[in-house]
Design an enzyme around this catalytic site. Structure first.
Site, short mmCIF file in Angstrom:
data_model
loop_
_atom_site.label_atom_id
_atom_site.label_comp_id
_atom_site.label_asym_id
_atom_site.label_seq_id
_atom_site.Cartn_x
_atom_site.Cartn_y
_atom_site.Cartn_z
N ARG A 147 -5.71 6.03 -7.41
CA ARG A 147 -5.51 7.48 -7.38
C ARG A 147 -5.47 8.07 -8.79
NH1 ARG A 147 -0.23 7.77 -3.88
NH2 ARG A 147 -0.51 10.03 -4.18
N THR A 195 -1.57 5.51 2.40
CA THR A 195 -2.80 4.73 2.33
C THR A 195 -2.83 3.75 3.49
OG1 THR A 195 -2.93 4.90 -0.08
CG2 THR A 195 -4.15 3.11 0.94
N LEU A 202 0.86 -1.17 0.00
CA LEU A 202 0.00 0.00 0.00
C LEU A 202 0.90 1.22 0.00
CD1 LEU A 202 -2.64 -0.99 2.74
CD2 LEU A 202 -2.93 -1.10 0.26
N ASP A 203 0.46 2.30 -0.64
CA ASP A 203 1.23 3.53 -0.61
C ASP A 203 1.45 3.98 0.82
OD1 ASP A 203 1.19 3.57 -3.38
OD2 ASP A 203 -0.55 4.90 -3.49
N LYS A 204 2.49 4.77 1.03
CA LYS A 204 2.84 5.23 2.37
C LYS A 204 1.64 5.83 3.09
CE LYS A 204 5.70 8.70 4.73
NZ LYS A 204 6.71 9.78 4.56
#
Length: 356
Positions: A277, A167, A163-165
């Site tokens: 996104r 998120t 997961l993105d930082k």
């Protein structure tokens, strides 16, 4: 170029050629007549010395570390022209192996094969440039000890998806080779032929014209080579990407004074970097707070009443949360389902929009 500047360029090149290049620093090179028509990666590999391989040069180009005439080089196969000035910035050396750190984890489930966590926003998944410590991998190494050793590689032990930082939400990490292989295959297949399901909640600007929809648009590198963008299907770096969305709640649709927003659920058919996104921004509904793909919509906050306006402006991340993860256990083959409630900061923001 004058004799003096030619000599300076040569000295700089000599000082950084070879093993010293890997220790950081930069070099400026100028293409001579013999460079005309050569591929950029081929020419650079020849100029930088035998300690820098062509594949290493290609990686530097992908990372945006190579510039021609001050502009980031887009492709390794680009043909050179005589007289072009090329700069190369060598990244700092990476730590050989991440170390365990006592970082608190919100563990939803754990057994001998795997561990499921609710990742908080702000936690980087694995070490990388600028984030060599304080990552989920550092926390897992401390928590799991030697059981993660060698599973999935030194830098990403046990990691099968990310997961993105900024998120938050559910992640599963493998603790054995068997689990790593099975889970990696499931995520690579994206549930098309197996029992994998991922669902995200996103607070987005505006209200989609349809209650459900599908975004089928290939993704590739943006012009800055850091972010992602929807690109033409035939481009070399284009990757198939499909996101399904459904509108869960609409905010402010009965009024025209304030900006509107929606809470949508997104399900992935593919798993590209920043996919949700980019796709939501592509259809005109970027995620609220997204610093990379929603900047053009930040002025919408000015059309909100206080205190919501201040809350949106103070929300320093994308309002995106992985609330559901379903998969088949690699050892027992039983269906596993895990849910993570929306974190407090995002729930408060949604609550503010509900008052519109």
């Amino acid at each position: 170029m004058s004799a003096h500047s030619e000599e300076a360029s040569r000295l700089i090149e000599d000082r950084l050629t070879g093993s010293d290049l890997t220790a950081g620093g930069s070099v400026m090179l100028e293409a001579g007549p013999d460079a005309a028509g050569q591929r950029l990666d081929q020419w650079l590999a020849g100029r930088l010395g035998r300690d820098i391989s062509r594949s290493r040069v290609q990686m530097l180009i992908r990372q945006g570390a190579v510039r021609i005439g001050g502009k980031v080089a887009e492709e390794a196969k680009r043909r050179m022209a005589a007289g072009e000035r090329v700069s190369v910035e060598m990244p700092e050396p990476e730590p050989a192996e991440p170390q365990g750190e006592a970082i608190a984890l919100d563990i939803l489930y754990e057994d001998d094969e795997l561990i499921v966590i609710n990742k908080r926003a702000g936690l980087v998944v694995h070490p990388g440039a600028g984030n060599w410590t304080g990552t989920l991998v550092n926390a897992l190494i401390h928590h799991c000890g030697d059981s993660l050793s060698g599973i999935g590689g030194v830098k990403r032990p046990g990691i099968v998806h990310r997961l993105d930082k900024e998120t938050s939400g559910v992640m599963v990490v493998a603790k054995t080779d068997r689990a790593h292989k099975a889970l990696s295959e499931a995520f690579a297949d994206h549930g098309r032929t197996g029992d994998l399901e991922r669902a995200y909640l996103a607070l987005v600007w505006g209200i989609p014209s349809r209650p459900t929809g599908t975004v089928d648009a290939p993704l590739g590198r943006a012009a800055d080579r850091v972010r992602r963008a929807v690109v033409p299907e035939g481009r070399d770096d284009a990757r198939h990407a499909v996101t399904h969305f459904a509108v869960i709640e609409r905010f402010g649709e009965r009024q025209k004074e304030f900006a509107t927003a929606s809470l949508v659920e997104c399900r992935l058919e593919t798993g590209r970097t920043h996919q949700i996104r980019v796709h939501m921004a592509h259809i005109g509904h970027p995620v609220v707070g997204d610093p990379d793909y929603g900047q053009a919509f930040r002025t919408k906050a000015n059309r909100l009443p206080e205190p919501l306006k201040g809350e949106v402006n103070a929300f320093a991340r994308q309002a995106l949360h992985a609330w559901l993860l379903e998969f088949q256990h690699p050892a027992t083959h039983l269906a596993m389902r895990f849910e993570a409630p929306i974190p407090r900061d995002m729930e408060a923001l949604v609550g503010g929009f509900r008052k519109l």
